[in-house]
Scaffold this motif. Structure first.
Motif: not given
Length: 471
Positions: A153, A156-157, A160, A164, A177-178, A182, A221, A223, A233, A237
């Motif tokens: 996670v 990916l954050s 992009t 996430t 990570k949000a 979110d 998952l 985003v 992205e 993902l």
């Protein structure tokens, strides 16, 4: 993906000049298209830089610019020095009014040079995106190996630039990570069963992808960003979702292999208990200080497997047409098992006494009392076993059925107190002579000698069977 108009204007070799529509100068260009028709709109798809010399402008140039604006072009490039010495003022004014960037192209600059610059820049961007993916994917994979879902996670954050979150099967965040908002947006889409496409809400784009293998779903998952994900992205993902699926699937598959091996060994031991000394090391995970227990049940295995998995114990089971046998640690109690129907649990035994444990489990299951533990049947095993219970019911029908309730109570009390006259009489509140007279009467009615221990034992079981039948 697209070429910034500002980037194109900054190419000194092209000599381009923005003369109107500065408000839209930040638009990306997806292509540069040279076309000199009076109405080029049917041949446009949007996002282009339209290049024209104005050779075939309609009588009303304003309509020409308005048509381009409706078609969604990114900008208009007007070449001067051929059909027109300068850009017609109507075109300049209309472009400025609509916010459509209007670029003046000097005579020495060929349209092909502009098209080439745009295409080369798009190719560079695509190569940069490939590099970005090739760099992000290994980082994500290393993070998956070291940190699991949290690392995936986070990477990916970072790749992009978006928030996430990974939701488990309970739709609760396991790694994020949000912000709280979110996470709430992702949870809302999952609960609405909206996955696989970006949903724009209040200026934010939310993308959710299901994490799973085949029919097995391990979570979702999500985003959240200020724009929909681009192709790169989306690739990242998908890669992250695959890594999460592998991260969750690996323990499940390893457990499946472990269970299959254990089932094979359990089957060998059931078929030939003399193999116990050789197989004993293979059962180290299941044998504890109390030895082992055997469970027999008609219930499906998943619930039992889940209970064992919580304790990191393998499922050692053998399924037949009529029963399922499970080998459990000796310290495993009835309370540790899920609710089961028609199941029996043996008392703890050494592994070498597996046949005895199996026999106990089957006796307990025969009581037909949900999940019955053999140790709880002490003093009632014969009553709980259908075959012996049938014999006792027959005996009771031939003996206890001849007695009235007072005589039955007197007989049971006398037998349960081991033939002690004083204690039995006091228990039912009569004089000992009264009790003796009743027992003499019982002996006459039944034709039995109550002085025989064997007769007394048989009659006690018959009384218990009779009374349980009357309830």
């Amino acid at each position: 993906m697209g070429v910034s108009l500002r980037w194109l204007l900054d190419r000194p070799e092209l000599g381009l000049r923005l003369v109107a529509g500065a408000a839209g100068a930040g638009r990306p260009l997806v292509f540069a298209h040279s076309i000199d028709l009076a109405d080029p709109c049917p041949w446009l798809s949007g996002g282009e830089l339209v290049l024209t010399t104005g050779a075939h402008l309609p009588a009303n140039p304003r309509e020409y610019v308005e048509g381009l604006h409706r078609a969604g072009v990114a900008a208009l490039g007007f070449g001067i020095g051929l059909s027109h010495a300068e850009i017609p003022q109507t075109i300049v004014d209309t472009a400025d009014e609509l916010g459509l960037p209007l670029v003046e192209i000097p005579l020495p600059t060929p349209f092909a040079a502009i098209t080439k610059a745009v295409l080369e820049r798009i190719a560079e961007q695509r190569y940069e995106e490939v590099l970005r993916v090739s760099r992000a994917q290994p980082r994500m994979t290393r993070a998956a190996l070291k940190e699991g879902a949290a690392g995936i996670v986070r990477e990916l954050s970072a790749a992009t630039g978006a928030a996430t979150v990974f939701l488990g099967t309970d739709k609760e965040p396991e790694a994020a990570k949000a912000t709280v908002d979110d996470i709430a947006d992702v949870v809302a889409l999952v609960r609405e069963d909206v996955t696989g496409a970006a949903v724009v809400r209040e200026g934010r784009a939310v993308s959710v992808q299901t994490v799973g293998v085949g029919a097995a779903v391990h979570g979702w998952l999500g985003v959240v960003g200020d724009r929909a994900l681009g192709q790169v992205e989306q690739v990242l993902l998908g890669h992250a979702a695959s890594l999460l699926a592998l991260d969750r699937e690996k323990p499940r598959r390893l457990r499946g292999e472990r269970n299959r091996l254990g089932a094979t060994l359990f089957g060998l031991l059931l078929s030939d208990p003399t193999l116990e000394p050789q197989l004993r090391p293979q059962f180290a995970d299941i044998v504890d200080n109390h030895g082992i227990r055997v469970l027999t049940t008609e219930t499906d295995l998943p619930a039992i497997d889940a209970a064992l998995a919580e304790r990191d114990l393998p499922l050692l089971a053998q399924e037949t047409e009529h029963e399922t046998l499970v080998l459990l640690p000796g310290g495993f109690t009835q309370a540790s098992l899920p609710e089961l129907t028609k199941a029996g649990l043996s008392s703890p035994h050494p592994l070498s006494e597996l046949p005895q444990a199996l026999a106990q489990a089957r006796l307990a299951a025969a009581s037909d009392a949900g999940l019955a533990e053999f140790t709880e049947l002490a003093g009632a095993t014969l009553l709980a076993t259908p075959a012996s219970r049938a014999v006792l019911d027959t005996v009771a029908g031939a003996t206890i059925a001849k007695l009235d309730p007072v005589l039955i109570t007197s007989l049971r009390t006398f037998l349960e107190l081991n033939g002690q006259w004083e204690a039995a009489a006091a228990s039912i509140g009569v004089h000992r002579h009264t009790l003796r007279n009743r027992l003499d009467r019982i002996g006459e009615l039944l034709g039995r000698d109550l002085g025989s221990a064997r007769v007394r034992a048989e009659l006690l079981l018959a009384v218990l069977a009779w009374e349980s039948r009357q309830r």
